[in-house]
Design an enzyme around this catalytic site. Structure first.
Site, PDB file in Angstrom:
ATOM      1  N   ARG A 116       0.646  -1.325  -0.075  1.00  0.00           N
ATOM      2  CA  ARG A 116       0.060   0.139   0.213  1.00  0.00           C
ATOM      3  C   ARG A 116       0.866   1.075   0.045  1.00  0.00           C
ATOM      4  O   ARG A 116       0.593   2.093  -0.658  1.00  0.00           O
ATOM      5  CB  ARG A 116      -0.911   0.064   1.294  1.00  0.00           C
ATOM      6  CG  ARG A 116      -2.076  -0.913   0.858  1.00  0.00           C
ATOM      7  CD  ARG A 116      -3.030  -0.760   2.093  1.00  0.00           C
ATOM      8  NE  ARG A 116      -4.186  -1.824   1.821  1.00  0.00           N
ATOM      9  CZ  ARG A 116      -5.119  -2.098   2.704  1.00  0.00           C
ATOM     10  NH1 ARG A 116      -5.312  -1.172   3.962  1.00  0.00           N
ATOM     11  NH2 ARG A 116      -6.087  -2.936   2.426  1.00  0.00           N
ATOM     12  N   ASP A 175     -15.963   9.205  10.437  1.00  0.00           N
ATOM     13  CA  ASP A 175     -14.652   8.306   9.973  1.00  0.00           C
ATOM     14  C   ASP A 175     -13.299   9.132  10.175  1.00  0.00           C
ATOM     15  O   ASP A 175     -13.464  10.396  10.186  1.00  0.00           O
ATOM     16  CB  ASP A 175     -14.852   7.788   8.817  1.00  0.00           C
ATOM     17  CG  ASP A 175     -13.989   6.427   8.669  1.00  0.00           C
ATOM     18  OD1 ASP A 175     -14.586   5.322   8.705  1.00  0.00           O
ATOM     19  OD2 ASP A 175     -12.842   6.449   8.451  1.00  0.00           O
TER      20      ASP A 175
HETATM   21  C1  LIG Z   1     -13.620  -1.859   7.761  1.00  0.00           C
HETATM   22  S1  LIG Z   1     -14.544  -0.187   7.713  1.00  0.00           S
HETATM   23  C2  LIG Z   1     -16.210  -0.639   8.573  1.00  0.00           C
HETATM   24  C3  LIG Z   1     -17.190   0.416   7.955  1.00  0.00           C
HETATM   25  C4  LIG Z   1     -18.504   0.087   8.504  1.00  0.00           C
HETATM   26  N1  LIG Z   1     -18.816   0.445   9.845  1.00  0.00           N
HETATM   27  C5  LIG Z   1     -18.928  -1.428   8.434  1.00  0.00           C
HETATM   28  O1  LIG Z   1     -19.170  -2.011   9.175  1.00  0.00           O
HETATM   29  O2  LIG Z   1     -19.264  -1.791   7.082  1.00  0.00           O
HETATM   30  C6  LIG Z   1     -13.481   0.362   9.155  1.00  0.00           C
HETATM   31  C7  LIG Z   1     -13.428   1.605   8.970  1.00  0.00           C
HETATM   32  O3  LIG Z   1     -13.069   2.370  10.346  1.00  0.00           O
HETATM   33  C8  LIG Z   1     -12.196   3.420  10.000  1.00  0.00           C
HETATM   34  N2  LIG Z   1     -11.279   3.837  11.449  1.00  0.00           N
HETATM   35  C9  LIG Z   1     -10.023   3.097  11.505  1.00  0.00           C
HETATM   36  N3  LIG Z   1      -9.464   3.610  12.791  1.00  0.00           N
HETATM   37  C10 LIG Z   1     -10.395   4.736  13.048  1.00  0.00           C
HETATM   38  C11 LIG Z   1     -10.523   5.401  14.207  1.00  0.00           C
HETATM   39  N4  LIG Z   1      -9.317   5.677  15.304  1.00  0.00           N
HETATM   40  N5  LIG Z   1     -11.446   6.369  14.245  1.00  0.00           N
HETATM   41  C12 LIG Z   1     -12.418   6.169  13.359  1.00  0.00           C
HETATM   42  N6  LIG Z   1     -12.530   5.535  12.319  1.00  0.00           N
HETATM   43  C13 LIG Z   1     -11.502   4.778  12.295  1.00  0.00           C
HETATM   44  C14 LIG Z   1     -11.488   3.267   9.030  1.00  0.00           C
HETATM   45  O4  LIG Z   1     -11.172   4.552   8.068  1.00  0.00           O
HETATM   46  C15 LIG Z   1     -12.684   2.459   8.071  1.00  0.00           C
HETATM   47  O5  LIG Z   1     -13.497   3.340   7.061  1.00  0.00           O
END
Ligand SMILES: C[S@@+](CC[C@H](N)C(=O)[O-])C[C@H]1O[C@@H](n2cnc3c(N)ncnc32)[C@H](O)[C@@H]1O
Length: 293
Positions: free
Chosen positions: A52, A161
């Protein structure tokens, strides 16, 4: 070679590839990511980190990971630190992911919330880690299906997010034909409109749905500016990437953001085992002290 000369230490690449990537580079990147986002990277993720970020090095014309790691420590590297975080977070999501949560919301939670809103109460839902928006829009569609005039009451969704790129995408509400396929066609035709985007057939979420949702950047392990409590929180498939200590911190933190009757929905492979919650179904929790609805 002079037998007495100190042998030069060879820097072993951790991953073989176009750019030199050492264990020290991995450690530095993992430490930074953990401190900024809570995400814990194990060495098993080294290949993923390399591939990445190699794209970032190529784009920036940086010759190796030592120089990249130096760059992200500088003040000029602030923008790149965000790009790095965005590149290393997993944004996978889809409409109505884990459909049983939307069924639970519709059957067990929304009737009382609709009642609350109709009698002048404040109703708040939060998609914490909303990625590109499929989750909060699925919540909003579930709400609007049961409560079409929700917009006339004090009912709002917050969608947050850490990654500004996905928040911008979520706010735009533009999705491919494929992405919207889990939405029932009756709902899709009512709440989304067709749009052409460079010859691709796309769907845009209508303004009446988007108006219910505030999209914001927010780091779950940083400051939370919100003061009010939420009736419903979806925090799914993000905590799984955190180490246990951070998970416990967050589960405890959500307690003071939930109304006494509130529900917390978490991802299918996540579990809450801190005191103060009781289960209310598969990966759905409520606060223990008041017994819930
Ligand atoms: C796998 S996605 C899940 C999206 C959705 N909640 C779902 O279950 O389909 C994880 C998301 O968490 C966000 N993320 C990761 N670390 C984070 C943090 N410390 N605070 C807020 N968002 C975070 C990422 O940017 C990503 O968009």
């Amino acid at each position: 070679m002079n037998a007495l000369a100190t042998p030069r230490r060879r820097v072993e690449p951790m991953i073989e590839g176009e750019y030199l990537f050492t264990a020290r580079n991995f450690e530095q990147i993992a430490t930074f990511l953990r401190a900024q986002t809570g995400i814990a990277l194990t060495e098993a993720k080294a290949q993923l980190v390399y591939s990445r970020l190699a794209k970032r090095l190529r784009k920036l014309g940086i010759p190796d990971f030592d120089s990249y790691c130096e760059f992200i420590e500088t003040s000029e590297g602030a923008g790149e630190r965000n790009e790095m975080m965005a590149a290393l977070t997993t944004n996978v999501t889809r409409f109505y992911r884990e459909p049983h949560h939307f069924e639970h919301l519709k059957r067990n939670i929304l009737p009382a919330l609709i009642e609350k809103a109709r009698s002048g109460g404040r109703v708040r839902l939060w998609s914490a880690a909303c990625s590109s928006g499929e989750e909060p829009y699925s919540m909003a569609l579930t709400l609007l299906e049961a409560f079409p005039d929700a917009g006339r009451y004090d009912v709002r969704l917050l969608a947050t997010d850490i990654d500004p790129n996905v928040v911008a995408k979520a706010r735009s509400g533009l999705y491919s034909e494929d992405a919207v396929s889990p939405i029932a066609s009756s709902l899709r035709d009512r709440f989304l409109t067709r749009e052409a985007d460079r010859d691709r057939r796309m769907w845009r979420v209508k303004d009446e749905v988007r108006a219910l949702i505030a999209f914001k950047e927010l780091n779950l392990i940083g400051e939370w500016p919100m003061r009010g409590r939420f009736d419903v929180i979806f925090c799914r498939n993000v905590v799984i990437y955190f180490e246990e200590e951070t998970q416990v911190f967050l589960w405890n933190r959500f307690k003071s953001s939930l109304t006494p009757e509130g529900r917390l929905y978490i991802g299918h492979s996540e579990r809450i085992d801190v005191p103060g919650y009781v289960s209310d179904g598969l990966t759905v929790y409520k606060l223990a002290q008041r017994g819930g609805r």
